[in-house]
Design a protein around this motif. Structure first.
Motif, PDB file in Angstrom:
ATOM      1  N   LYS A 142      15.602  -0.809 -87.629  1.00 27.92           N
ATOM      2  CA  LYS A 142      15.417   0.102 -89.090  1.00 27.92           C
ATOM      3  C   LYS A 142      14.165  -0.378 -89.801  1.00 27.92           C
ATOM      4  CE  LYS A 142      19.904   1.726 -89.405  1.00 27.92           C
ATOM      5  NZ  LYS A 142      21.060   1.652 -90.582  1.00 27.92           N
ATOM      6  N   ASP A 164      22.879 -12.617 -88.240  1.00 30.88           N
ATOM      7  CA  ASP A 164      21.859 -12.769 -88.997  1.00 30.88           C
ATOM      8  C   ASP A 164      22.307 -13.861 -90.113  1.00 30.88           C
ATOM      9  OD1 ASP A 164      19.174 -13.024 -89.478  1.00 30.88           O
ATOM     10  OD2 ASP A 164      19.143 -11.109 -90.463  1.00 30.88           O
ATOM     11  N   THR A 193      18.777  -3.594 -85.096  1.00 26.35           N
ATOM     12  CA  THR A 193      18.922  -1.906 -84.744  1.00 26.35           C
ATOM     13  C   THR A 193      17.440  -1.244 -84.868  1.00 26.35           C
ATOM     14  OG1 THR A 193      19.691  -1.911 -86.888  1.00 26.35           O
ATOM     15  CG2 THR A 193      21.270  -1.395 -85.283  1.00 26.35           C
ATOM     16  N   GLY A 248      15.493  -8.248 -91.226  1.00 30.09           N
ATOM     17  CA  GLY A 248      14.362  -9.096 -91.026  1.00 30.09           C
ATOM     18  C   GLY A 248      13.167  -8.274 -90.314  1.00 30.09           C
ATOM     19  N   MET A 249      13.436  -6.927 -89.951  1.00 34.23           N
ATOM     20  CA  MET A 249      12.065  -6.130 -89.712  1.00 34.23           C
ATOM     21  C   MET A 249      11.248  -6.199 -90.433  1.00 34.23           C
ATOM     22  SD  MET A 249      12.724  -5.639 -86.570  1.00 34.23           S
ATOM     23  CE  MET A 249      13.759  -6.969 -86.517  1.00 34.23           C
ATOM     24  N   VAL A 264      17.115 -13.335 -82.032  1.00 41.89           N
ATOM     25  CA  VAL A 264      17.751 -12.464 -82.793  1.00 41.89           C
ATOM     26  C   VAL A 264      16.912 -10.987 -82.967  1.00 41.89           C
ATOM     27  CG1 VAL A 264      18.637 -11.798 -85.326  1.00 41.89           C
ATOM     28  CG2 VAL A 264      18.724 -14.208 -84.126  1.00 41.89           C
ATOM     29  N   THR A 265      15.696 -11.282 -83.114  1.00 43.58           N
ATOM     30  CA  THR A 265      14.861 -10.102 -83.141  1.00 43.58           C
ATOM     31  C   THR A 265      14.957  -8.988 -81.874  1.00 43.58           C
ATOM     32  OG1 THR A 265      13.317 -11.275 -84.084  1.00 43.58           O
ATOM     33  CG2 THR A 265      12.204  -9.363 -82.976  1.00 43.58           C
ATOM     34  N   GLU A 307       7.697 -21.508 -78.178  1.00 39.92           N
ATOM     35  CA  GLU A 307       9.024 -20.917 -77.985  1.00 39.92           C
ATOM     36  C   GLU A 307       9.944 -21.560 -77.175  1.00 39.92           C
ATOM     37  OE1 GLU A 307      10.964 -18.407 -79.362  1.00 39.92           O
ATOM     38  OE2 GLU A 307      12.573 -19.157 -77.906  1.00 39.92           O
TER      39      GLU A 307
END
Ligand SMILES: Cc1cc2nc3c(=O)[nH]c(=O)nc-3n(C[C@H](O)[C@H](O)[C@H](O)COP(=O)(O)OP(=O)(O)OC[C@H]3O[C@@H](n4cnc5c(N)ncnc54)[C@H](O)[C@@H]3O)c2cc1C
Length: 486
Positions: A69, A319, A67, A347-348, A62-63, A54
């Motif tokens: 969900k 995103d 939010t 993306g989740m 971004v993660t 990383e």
């Protein structure tokens, strides 16, 4: 008020050292967000040696600003997907999202992960466009989804027309992922932070990945960097654009246990988050094409239109939106390089799924979604029609930043000057210290704008971000803009 995501505040995560030697592994994963960590988790069960690098700190991309969900009701995506990919593929995408939720739930259950997972009702509503709601309802009914209709949210707000399901979830994404990191460490995944991959070359069937100071030799490389353009000409800028949104979290008295999102722009999205007896409402508004609204102070102001609430956290996020609405997950051409990106703000589910699909490809296992998300799928006419918009938006921002520095956006702490013949941007911090950066994005030479709320230099063309000292924190640029007097 804190200008940071609620998930990052107080999160406990392991720290990792920088790579300081050359190494040889079966799989190198580049990028420590949900895609990289999920890939590492699934790959760690096999016999392969796995390394994750990383460039900054794990789980701070971004993660960390989502939010959180976990839902398959994603605006009116299914009726749009029918237009681009046909009904069968639209249904397959629905299956993939439901499977992704099952996958995450299964991991949470089997590892007893405490990540504030809550089963909630998920609403989609629209303020005006009743027709698009009706089309989506019709399709979802045909797909066998147990939809219910309503014109009021559980919190009492009247909405024009809405539908909901009651088998979706919200969670604390970083508590979930930092536990996956712990498991990866237990399973001997080698993890390094502050280690940036700057190039990848193929040699005798292996990939030689160059970091700042070392080489990593790998049989497979997973590119999980969110914006993977810097490594090869995959032509992502022509296949996607960026969407940016602004988010706030404030305390409320009651957890109404639902999440909601509307269909027409601007998107409004909300959920509740309960922790140690405190309940927060998380509210996202003002989403827009990244290239078009660059006065950050004004963009954040939109959040604070209501003075009824006391905002405790505020942050922004962006995103990658693909022109044909499906993510790009899988193998690049016939190589052993794999990517997971373009999640269209979902993306989740898609990042979790990417981890599974990527590991299934590497471990030579079947996965029914490989073809659906194939990064080299044919672009249809609809996607091509979006291409001029993507091109125009970047070109528009490029020209705009060359014509004007928009000095009226900034306080007297931000200046633009020429030093040693180069354009620089200067930010003066609370202690009066000057932080100087080159004011040119290394990616495609756009001039940068300063985001005075989050204290970052942002590229308005393709979304690269740098901290006040010029360190690259988000791509596509992989290079820093640190100023030096020499
Ligand atoms: C406002 C907003 C709200 C959202 N809410 C939701 C939601 O409620 N539900 C949902 O499903 N999705 C949501 N999403 C989408 C989701 O957050 C993203 O799609 C997802 O987090 C992207 O994860 P990633 O792993 O691709 O990227 P990242 O988390 O950014 O991870 C990529 C990592 O790669 C690292 N990296 C980059 N280049 C290099 C390099 N050269 N070498 C080493 N490392 C490198 C970066 O530093 C970064 O840490 C939301 C998105 C936005 C914008």
């Amino acid at each position: 008020m804190k200008n940071t995501s609620i998930w990052l505040d107080g999160i406990k995560k392991q720290k990792f050292r920088k790579l300081e030697k050359d190494i040889d592994v079966d799989v190198l994963i580049v990028g420590g967000g949900i895609t990289g960590v999920s890939s590492a988790y699934h790959l760690s069960t096999g016999d392969l040696s796995v390394c994750l690098v990383e460039k900054n700190k794990l789980l701070e991309g971004v993660t960390s600003r989502t939010t959180g969900k976990l839902t398959y009701l994603q605006e009116n995506i299914y009726s749009k997907l029918v237009n681009y990919h046909g009904k069968e593929n639209s249904k397959l995408y629905l299956d993939s999202q439901r499977d992704a939720i099952k996958l995450v739930r299964g991991i949470i259950d089997s590892n007893k992960i405490d990540c504030n997972l809550e089963k909630v009702k998920s609403y989609v509503f629209d303020f005006k466009d009743i027709e698009s709601v009706e089309e989506e309802i019709h399709l979802l009914n045909e797909f066998g989804v147990d939809l219910k209709l309503s014109d009021v949210l559980p919190s009492g707000e009247n909405i024009n027309s809405s539908y909901f399901v009651d088998d979706t979830y919200v969670f604390h994404p970083l508590k979930y992922l930092s536990k996956l990191v712990d498991i990866c460490v237990e399973r001997k995944v080698d993890i390094y932070e502050d280690t940036k991959v700057v190039s990848i070359d193929e040699e005798d069937g292996y990939y030689i990945c160059r970091t700042d100071n070392n080489l990593i030799k790998a049989k497979y490389v997973v590119i999980a960097v969110h914006y993977p353009y810097f490594l090869f000409p995959f032509l992502m800028p022509f296949k996607s654009y960026l969407e940016k949104s602004y988010i706030e979290a404030f305390k409320v008295k009651k957890n109404y246990n639902f999440s909601a999102i509307n269909i027409s722009k601007p998107i409004v999205s909300t959920r509740f988050y309960e922790n140690n007896g405190d309940v927060y409402q998380i509210l996202l508004t003002n989403s827009h094409n990244y290239c078009f609204k660059n006065n950050e102070e004004k963009n954040f102001e939109e959040l604070f239109k209501s003075d009824e609430r006391d905002t405790l956290y505020t942050w922004s996020n962006k995103d990658i939106m693909t022109n044909d609405l499906l993510p790009y997950i899988g193998r690049l051409n016939d190589s052993n390089i794999l990517i997971g990106t373009g999640y269209n703000t979902w993306g989740m589910t898609n990042g979790s799924l990417a981890g599974k699909i990527i590991s299934d490809i590497i471990l030579d296992r079947k996965n029914r979604y490989i073809e659906l998300f194939n990064p080299h799928r044919k672009l249809n006419l609809g996607s091509f029609l979006n291409f001029p918009v993507a091109l125009f938006s970047s070109a528009y921002s490029f020209i705009k930043t060359k014509v004007s520095k928009n000095k009226e956006w900034y306080s007297n702490r931000v200046r633009f000057e020429k030093r040693n013949g180069k354009n620089v941007g200067i930010y003066v911090d609370d202690e009066g210290e000057e932080h100087i950066v080159y004011n040119l994005c290394p990616h495609m030479k756009c001039s940068l704008i300063f985001n005075e709320i989050e204290k970052t230099w942002d590229c308005p063309c393709h979304g690269s971000r740098f901290n006040i000292d010029g360190k690259s924190i988000e791509g596509p640029s992989n290079y820093d803009i640190t100023y030096s007097e020499e």
